[in-house]
Design a protein around this motif. Structure first.
Motif, short mmCIF file in Angstrom:
data_model
loop_
_atom_site.label_atom_id
_atom_site.label_comp_id
_atom_site.label_asym_id
_atom_site.label_seq_id
_atom_site.Cartn_x
_atom_site.Cartn_y
_atom_site.Cartn_z
N LEU A 288 30.75 48.95 4.26
CA LEU A 288 30.69 47.83 3.63
C LEU A 288 31.70 46.81 3.64
O LEU A 288 31.56 45.57 3.82
N LEU A 289 33.01 47.33 3.90
CA LEU A 289 34.10 46.27 4.23
C LEU A 289 33.93 45.55 5.62
O LEU A 289 34.06 44.38 5.37
N SER A 290 33.68 46.41 6.73
CA SER A 290 33.33 45.67 7.67
C SER A 290 32.38 44.62 7.78
O SER A 290 32.38 43.51 8.51
N THR A 291 31.11 45.00 7.18
CA THR A 291 29.97 44.12 7.11
C THR A 291 30.40 42.93 6.17
O THR A 291 30.05 41.64 6.60
N SER A 292 31.08 43.10 5.24
CA SER A 292 31.66 42.07 4.40
C SER A 292 32.27 41.11 5.04
O SER A 292 32.12 39.87 4.92
N VAL A 293 33.55 41.61 5.74
CA VAL A 293 34.44 40.74 6.65
C VAL A 293 33.62 40.04 7.85
O VAL A 293 34.02 38.79 7.92
N GLY A 294 32.75 40.51 8.21
CA GLY A 294 32.02 39.84 9.46
C GLY A 294 31.20 38.77 8.97
O GLY A 294 31.12 37.66 9.32
N THR A 295 30.57 39.09 7.88
CA THR A 295 29.61 38.06 6.97
C THR A 295 30.34 36.76 6.58
O THR A 295 29.97 35.70 6.85
N PHE A 296 31.48 37.23 6.03
CA PHE A 296 32.26 36.30 5.27
C PHE A 296 33.13 35.31 6.61
O PHE A 296 32.99 34.00 6.19
N THR A 297 33.34 35.83 7.63
CA THR A 297 33.88 35.30 8.73
C THR A 297 32.98 34.35 9.25
O THR A 297 33.35 33.13 9.58
N ALA A 298 31.86 34.74 9.35
CA ALA A 298 30.61 33.81 9.88
C ALA A 298 30.39 32.47 8.85
O ALA A 298 30.14 31.48 9.21
N MET A 299 30.69 32.88 7.43
CA MET A 299 30.44 31.73 6.56
C MET A 299 31.46 30.98 6.58
O MET A 299 31.50 29.49 6.60
N LYS A 300 32.59 31.42 6.74
CA LYS A 300 33.95 30.34 6.81
C LYS A 300 34.14 29.58 8.22
O LYS A 300 34.62 28.57 8.02
N LEU A 301 33.38 30.34 9.02
CA LEU A 301 33.25 29.52 10.30
C LEU A 301 32.01 28.49 10.52
O LEU A 301 32.02 27.90 11.36
N ASN A 302 31.62 28.58 9.30
CA ASN A 302 30.11 27.58 9.34
C ASN A 302 29.19 27.89 10.38
O ASN A 302 28.60 26.89 10.98
N TYR A 303 28.94 29.23 10.55
CA TYR A 303 27.88 29.40 11.63
C TYR A 303 26.57 29.25 10.84
O TYR A 303 26.44 28.89 9.76
N ASP A 304 25.41 29.09 11.74
CA ASP A 304 24.05 28.88 11.14
C ASP A 304 23.66 29.70 9.98
O ASP A 304 23.81 30.86 9.84
N LYS A 305 23.33 29.09 9.02
CA LYS A 305 23.11 29.88 7.60
C LYS A 305 21.93 30.62 7.80
O LYS A 305 21.94 31.67 7.17
N SER A 306 20.83 30.29 8.51
CA SER A 306 19.61 31.15 8.77
C SER A 306 19.92 32.19 9.48
O SER A 306 19.39 33.56 9.20
#
Length: 296
Positions: free
Chosen positions: A49-67
């Motif tokens: 849960l922690l690592s997946t949340s961090v990975g997803t959060f990182t992608a969101m903060k770095l403005n990766y493609d939303k889809s």
């Protein structure tokens, strides 16, 4: 339940990321995977849960493609980093820090390959774990996790159960119950993927047994989980899908047996899912050449 996911899309992204461990963009698949992991170890469940949340959060903060974020593409390698570190080592403070950093780094590496349009699969996870294990073994004295010995003690050894154990081993889980849950998790998303994955696990176990691999390790599913993933990649309902599944599984199992027999990568945590990645890359290349010649 769907309203919860609509109200809290981050939860949806996390579950899909966990589901993508076996290439399934399905929140319910991810939820069942998570349940199966928690059944094996609450620490591994928290780590995922922690690592997946961090990975997803990182992608969101770095403005990766939303889809891509919505599809869970920045969660699965991060998820595997979390479960691997918590499975291999006792969860000290340093390991928890590495789980967080590894989750973020997995997303960044994943994005690099996605931007280059390279089908990288779980390669970011592999790189991070190989480096982490090498450094931790040589520069720290963190003891191994008790989960390794506990899994071996509690595992059921039976020819019928072996293919199901292959599903469990994809996410470092032993035992028939986790394997069944993982199989059903894939089946509700894609029956074809689940059935081809099961066939791949059977074939992988059989070939490795014929090649003289340890019967105990074969029954544990250690020679089936890479084949499961390779089979899932090429699964489908077309006539040629079965052919490409067979090709990918044969190549993957060949690489797996070769590396293990020659004790390659043992210093960095083992082969992990590298046979799957390498076998799939080679099969995709063969497929591309085949299609190109057919068109010409």
């Amino acid at each position: 339940m769907n309203k919860i996911f609509e109200k809290f899309p981050f939860i949806d992204h996390i579950l899909k990321g966990i589901g993508q461990i076996m290439l399934q963009e399905n929140r319910w698949t991810g939820l069942l995977f998570l349940i199966g992991i928690f059944m094996g170890s609450w620490e591994s469940g928290i780590a995922v849960l922690l690592s997946t949340s961090v990975g997803t959060f990182t992608a969101m903060k770095l403005n990766y493609d939303k889809s891509e974020i919505n599809a869970g593409l920045y969660g699965f390698s991060a998820a595997l980093v979390g479960v691997a570190l918590s499975f291999i080592f006792q969860t000290t403070i340093l390991i928890w820090v590495l789980i967080i950093l590894g989750g973020a780094l997995a997303a960044i590496i994943q994005h690099f390959f996605i931007a280059k349009k390279i089908p990288v699969f779980t390669f970011p996870f592999i790189i991070i774990i190989w480096i982490s294990v090498f450094v931790l073994h040589h520069f720290t004295h963190i003891p191994p996790s008790e989960l390794i010995s506990a899994k071996a003690e509690n595992l059921d050894y039976d020819e019928v159960i072996t293919p199901i154990n292959g599903f469990g081993e994809v996410i470092f889980q032993g035992g028939i119950l986790s394997g069944i849950i993982f199989f059903l998790a894939v089946f509700i998303s894609s029956p074809a993927a689940a059935l081809y994955g099961f066939a791949g696990s059977v074939l992988g176990a059989y070939i490795s047994h014929v090649n003289g691999e340890s019967v105990e390790e074969v029954h544990m599913g250690l020679f089936g989980f890479n084949a499961v993933l390779s089979a899932i990649v090429f699964s489908g309902f077309k006539k040629m899908d079965g052919f490409w599944v067979l090709v990918s599984v044969l190549i993957t199992v060949g690489i797996d047996d070769l590396l293990i027999d020659n004790h390659v990568l043992t210093e960095v945590g083992g082969v992990l899912t590298f046979p799957f990645v390498a076998g799939t890359w080679i099969t995709l290349l063969i497929q591309k050449i085949f299609i190109s010649k057919k068109e010409n």
